[in-house]
Design a protein around this motif. Structure first.
Motif, short mmCIF file in Angstrom:
data_model
loop_
_atom_site.label_atom_id
_atom_site.label_comp_id
_atom_site.label_asym_id
_atom_site.label_seq_id
_atom_site.Cartn_x
_atom_site.Cartn_y
_atom_site.Cartn_z
N ASP A 13 0.72 -1.05 -0.06
CA ASP A 13 -0.08 0.01 -0.13
C ASP A 13 1.01 1.48 0.15
OD1 ASP A 13 -2.96 -0.99 0.59
OD2 ASP A 13 -1.61 -1.94 1.86
N LYS A 17 0.98 2.32 -7.14
CA LYS A 17 0.03 1.23 -8.12
C LYS A 17 -0.77 2.10 -8.93
CE LYS A 17 -1.03 -1.82 -5.37
NZ LYS A 17 -2.53 -1.32 -5.65
N THR A 18 -1.80 2.36 -8.23
CA THR A 18 -3.00 3.03 -8.66
C THR A 18 -2.59 4.24 -9.64
OG1 THR A 18 -4.08 2.10 -6.92
CG2 THR A 18 -5.53 3.88 -8.18
N LEU A 55 -12.28 -4.57 3.64
CA LEU A 55 -11.79 -3.33 4.04
C LEU A 55 -12.29 -2.50 5.14
CD1 LEU A 55 -10.30 -1.90 0.44
CD2 LEU A 55 -9.20 -3.74 2.23
N ASP A 96 -4.96 -4.18 -11.19
CA ASP A 96 -4.38 -3.63 -9.99
C ASP A 96 -4.50 -4.83 -8.89
OD1 ASP A 96 -3.84 -2.07 -7.53
OD2 ASP A 96 -4.74 -0.45 -8.47
N ARG A 97 -3.40 -5.59 -8.80
CA ARG A 97 -3.37 -6.76 -7.59
C ARG A 97 -3.92 -7.94 -8.14
NH1 ARG A 97 -1.75 -5.23 -2.88
NH2 ARG A 97 -1.69 -2.93 -2.25
N SER A 101 -0.85 -10.85 -4.50
CA SER A 101 -1.16 -10.10 -3.58
C SER A 101 -1.48 -11.13 -2.08
CB SER A 101 -2.30 -9.28 -3.70
OG SER A 101 -1.92 -8.04 -4.21
N THR A 102 -2.04 -12.01 -2.48
CA THR A 102 -2.67 -12.85 -1.44
C THR A 102 -1.49 -13.58 -0.82
OG1 THR A 102 -4.64 -13.22 -3.24
CG2 THR A 102 -4.70 -14.68 -1.32
N TYR A 105 0.46 -10.85 1.14
CA TYR A 105 -0.71 -10.26 2.42
C TYR A 105 -1.23 -11.34 3.07
CZ TYR A 105 -0.65 -5.53 0.53
OH TYR A 105 -0.25 -4.13 0.24
N GLN A 106 -1.83 -12.24 2.78
CA GLN A 106 -2.37 -13.37 3.62
C GLN A 106 -1.28 -14.41 3.92
OE1 GLN A 106 -4.43 -11.94 1.07
NE2 GLN A 106 -4.97 -10.92 2.97
N ARG A 150 -2.61 11.00 1.71
CA ARG A 150 -3.84 10.74 0.84
C ARG A 150 -5.10 11.39 1.41
NH1 ARG A 150 -4.65 4.45 -0.67
NH2 ARG A 150 -2.77 4.30 -1.83
N ASP A 156 -7.83 2.07 5.44
CA ASP A 156 -8.89 0.81 5.61
C ASP A 156 -8.22 -0.15 6.45
OD1 ASP A 156 -7.11 -1.01 3.99
OD2 ASP A 156 -7.63 -0.10 2.37
N ILE A 158 -6.88 -2.91 6.12
CA ILE A 158 -5.44 -3.58 5.89
C ILE A 158 -4.47 -2.44 5.79
CG2 ILE A 158 -4.10 -4.82 4.32
CD1 ILE A 158 -6.78 -6.51 3.83
N ASP A 159 -4.75 -1.32 5.30
CA ASP A 159 -3.86 -0.14 5.15
C ASP A 159 -3.53 0.08 6.90
OD1 ASP A 159 -3.84 0.67 2.84
OD2 ASP A 159 -5.43 2.11 3.14
P1 TYD Z 1 -5.85 -1.73 -2.76
O1 TYD Z 1 -7.03 -1.64 -3.67
O2 TYD Z 1 -4.65 -1.63 -3.24
O3 TYD Z 1 -6.13 -0.60 -1.49
P2 TYD Z 1 -5.83 1.04 -1.71
O4 TYD Z 1 -7.28 1.51 -2.62
O5 TYD Z 1 -5.71 1.33 -0.47
O6 TYD Z 1 -4.73 1.19 -2.61
O7 TYD Z 1 -6.18 -3.19 -2.08
C1 TYD Z 1 -6.95 -3.02 -0.85
C2 TYD Z 1 -6.25 -4.11 0.28
O8 TYD Z 1 -6.22 -5.37 0.06
C3 TYD Z 1 -4.77 -3.68 0.18
O9 TYD Z 1 -4.22 -3.25 1.49
C4 TYD Z 1 -4.10 -5.16 -0.08
C5 TYD Z 1 -5.18 -6.02 0.41
N1 TYD Z 1 -5.22 -7.19 -0.35
C6 TYD Z 1 -4.81 -8.58 0.19
O10 TYD Z 1 -4.58 -8.45 1.61
N2 TYD Z 1 -5.08 -9.72 -0.43
C7 TYD Z 1 -5.39 -9.75 -1.54
O11 TYD Z 1 -5.42 -11.02 -2.28
C8 TYD Z 1 -5.44 -8.61 -2.47
C9 TYD Z 1 -6.29 -8.51 -3.88
C10 TYD Z 1 -5.50 -7.51 -1.39
#
Ligand code: TYD
Length: 209
Positions: A13, A17-18, A55, A96-97, A101-102, A105-106, A150, A156, A158-159
């Motif tokens: 995060d 990316k975005t 989120l 975008d992911r 990501s999984t 992150y997980q 931002r 959120d 996870i952030d």
């Molecule tokens: P993201 O859209 O990148 O968030 P933001 O809009 O804040 O840039 O992604 C949402 C959150 O979900 C981000 O913290 C990463 C998390 N995530 C996982 O933990 N596992 C996953 O498989 C995916 C796709 C996202």
């Protein structure tokens, strides 16, 4: 058989990316490509509803396995309903992911078993993988500074995780990039946005039809 091209962009995060994906997409459209920009979790009506659950800062007690399966559920809908049809129609799909990501992150972040996540990912996607993945790599300290800047609502669910969590996610991504160097290309994301986008475009030259 996929006629199109499936790309994913990954990073912690605040890695940019975005913003960079938006700029990259614009350049590809200007060059005449038919593109489809998607985000995960989300990209479908069901996926956006699942995203809201995932989120929501009120769900601080979400079990990691519940989290994993919700991400997988949103992904299954996106792959079947949107990505496969777009690829069949010959589009350049930029996500975008995606599954990395999984794993980052997980898996590396939350500590779930990586092989178990790979199995879940495979079920959700039917084995579909991006042909190219761009990993925007950034020091979590710099990424945190960007997140603070931002506008809008607070972080959120996870952030809002700790710096140590972001460090584990970053290390997880870098390990994936080493393991799958044929697919994942790492880009230093501490440079100005146009330079990062130039690099993305340069890498994709080889992949684009
Ligand atoms: P993201 O859209 O990148 O968030 P933001 O809009 O804040 O840039 O992604 C949402 C959150 O979900 C981000 O913290 C990463 C998390 N995530 C996982 O933990 N596992 C996953 O498989 C995916 C796709 C996202």
């Amino acid at each position: 058989m996929n006629k199109g091209l499936f790309l994913s962009v990954e990073g912690i995060d605040g890695s940019g990316k975005t913003t960079t994906i938006g700029a990259l997409d614009k350049r590809l459209v200007d060059e005449g490509y038919r593109t489809l920009l998607l985000r995960e979790p989300g990209g479908t009506a069901i996926g956006e509803d699942v995203r809201r659950i995932l989120l929501d800062p009120r769900h601080a007690d979400m079990d990691p396995l519940c989290e994993l399966l919700l991400f997988a559920a949103a992904r299954a809908q996106l792959v079947a309903g949107v990505i496969r049809p777009a690829l069949a129609a010959g589009m350049v799909v930029i996500c975008d992911r995606f599954t990395d990501s999984t794993l980052a992150y997980q898996g590396s972040g939350r500590g779930l078993d990586l092989d178990m996540i790979r199995r879940v990912n495979r079920i959700a996607t039917g084995g579909l993988l991006p042909q190219r993945t761009l990993l925007l790599d950034l020091d979590p300290e710099l990424a945190a500074c960007r997140l603070v800047g931002r506008e809008g609502a607070g972080p959120d669910r996870i952030d809002a995780e700790s710096r140590a969590f972001a460090e584990r996610v970053r290390a997880g991504y870098l390990a994936l990039a080493r393991e799958e160097s044929d697919r994942i290309v790492t880009i230093a994301a501490d440079q100005p946005i146009p330079i990062v986008v130039d690099r993305m475009q340069e890498i994709l030259r080889e992949d684009l039809p």
